[in-house]
Scaffold this active site. Structure first.
Site, PDB file in Angstrom:
ATOM      1  N   CYS A  48      13.444   6.447   5.375  1.00  0.00           N
ATOM      2  CA  CYS A  48      12.872   5.434   4.144  1.00  0.00           C
ATOM      3  C   CYS A  48      13.892   4.445   4.328  1.00  0.00           C
ATOM      4  O   CYS A  48      15.388   4.626   3.953  1.00  0.00           O
ATOM      5  CB  CYS A  48      12.793   5.971   2.786  1.00  0.00           C
ATOM      6  SG  CYS A  48      12.643   4.920   1.545  1.00  0.00           S
TER       7      CYS A  48
ATOM      8  N   CYS B  13      10.901  -1.384   6.628  1.00  0.00           N
ATOM      9  CA  CYS B  13      10.451  -0.658   5.554  1.00  0.00           C
ATOM     10  C   CYS B  13       9.315   0.103   6.541  1.00  0.00           C
ATOM     11  O   CYS B  13       8.731  -0.212   7.429  1.00  0.00           O
ATOM     12  CB  CYS B  13       9.536  -1.321   4.561  1.00  0.00           C
ATOM     13  SG  CYS B  13       8.569  -0.118   3.535  1.00  0.00           S
TER      14      CYS B  13
HETATM   15  N1  DGL Z   1       9.683   4.025   2.727  1.00  0.00           N
HETATM   16  C1  DGL Z   1      10.028   3.013   1.771  1.00  0.00           C
HETATM   17  C2  DGL Z   1      10.863   1.971   2.611  1.00  0.00           C
HETATM   18  O1  DGL Z   1      11.044   2.176   3.840  1.00  0.00           O
HETATM   19  C3  DGL Z   1       8.589   2.307   1.330  1.00  0.00           C
HETATM   20  C4  DGL Z   1       8.743   1.358   0.226  1.00  0.00           C
HETATM   21  C5  DGL Z   1       8.920   1.895  -1.216  1.00  0.00           C
HETATM   22  O2  DGL Z   1       8.723   3.343  -1.469  1.00  0.00           O
HETATM   23  O3  DGL Z   1       8.990   1.178  -2.156  1.00  0.00           O
HETATM   24  O4  DGL Z   1      11.607   1.212   2.025  1.00  0.00           O
END
Ligand code: DGL
Length: 284
Positions: free
Chosen positions: A83, A199
């Site tokens: 993430c 992301c």
């Molecule tokens: N997995 C998150 C990232 O890579 C997704 C976005 C989120 O949770 O807002 O930033």
């Protein structure tokens, strides 16, 4: 009566743990399954607290520490933060804490591998980043890119709605197209030749982004480079699973199991088996 000691599991036979705020980290798990199919994996999607993209550093440090403790209880041998938002905001704190535990496991995040790839890929020295507002505000990509080459210019665009659109599984209607085009516009204006998909959800809409940014733009995502880093970390620590056949995978999520299964099956294109719902102590 004497107590029977539980059988000890060799560290090499333990799973690699992967976590994300939702289903986006499955793009990273996919690359791990391609490059390291003989490992076992446990994946946790913090779907009850999704999205992470507008949360504070303090909140994300708490969430990631809590998730890491849960995955350590599952005897993970390596922790992959799949993430970008959690990596950008909480990786240093998480690393410190994990090295403090008696297990002392390593933590690998997604920002650095992309930064290195992007600097290698650019011909003009103009790189773009699409990411969540928290990731952009953290300055983590500037730091990582400029550590490789301080002369590269970086144009970062916060995309507050993109991960929720993808996670929601919405149809790609006119509104979605307009939103995504508006995120790409500043990068076209800056004439970048390389764009970091900052992301883990964004590789899922890679074809649409490539169309709006243009065929000449190189898109960088974290999965492949990160999987290579995991391979390297396991090998140098003598933690690679020695088995020749395929490993196992299992899933945990903090929100609705059926919704996680429906989206996850679509993104991963394979059956997800049983999914365990886990409670996290901190408030949503
Ligand atoms: N997995 C998150 C990232 O890579 C997704 C976005 C989120 O949770 O807002 O930033």
């Amino acid at each position: 009566m004497t107590a029977v000691a539980p059988p000890t599991v060799h560290p090499r036979d333990r799973p690699v743990a992967v976590f994300d705020s939702g289903v986006g980290g499955l793009t990273v798990l996919h690359e791990l399954l391609v490059q390291l199919p003989h490992e076992d994996y446990v994946y946790l999607g913090d779907t009850a607290r999704f999205p992470y993209g507008g949360r504070s550093t303090e909140e994300l440090e708490q969430f990631t520490l809590e998730i890491a403790e849960r995955l350590l209880a599952d005897r993970a041998k390596l922790l992959v933060v799949a993430c970008n938002t959690a990596t950008a905001a909480a990786l240093p704190a998480l690393r410190r804490r994990m090295m403090d535990t008696t297990l002392g496991i390593d933590v690998i995040g997604v920002v650095r591998p992309e930064a290195v790839q992007a600097v290698t890929a650019t011909h003009t020295g103009r790189i773009g980043v699409l990411a969540t507002p928290t990731t952009v505000d953290s300055g983590a990509y500037e730091e990582a890119v400029h550590a490789v080459d301080p002369h590269v210019s970086l144009t970062s665009v916060p995309c507050p709605d993109l991960a929720p659109i993808i996670q929601g599984g919405d149809p790609f209607d006119e509104h979605v197209v307009e939103v995504v085009k508006s995120y790409c516009a500043p990068l076209k204006e800056a004439n970048v030749d390389t764009v970091i998909l900052g992301c883990t959800h964004y590789p899922i809409v890679r074809p649409m982004l490539q169309r709006f940014l243009g065929g000449g733009v190189t898109l960088i995502s974290s999965g492949q480079a990160l999987a290579r880093q995991v391979e390297h970390a396991l090998a140098t620590r003598d933690l690679g699973n020695p088995r020749a056949d395929e490993g196992d995978y299992r899933f945990l999520c903090t929100g609705d199991v059926d919704a996680f299964r429906a989206l996850g099956t679509r993104f991963l294109q394979m059956p997800m088996g049983s999914i365990e719902r886990v409670e996290m102590g901190l408030p949503v």
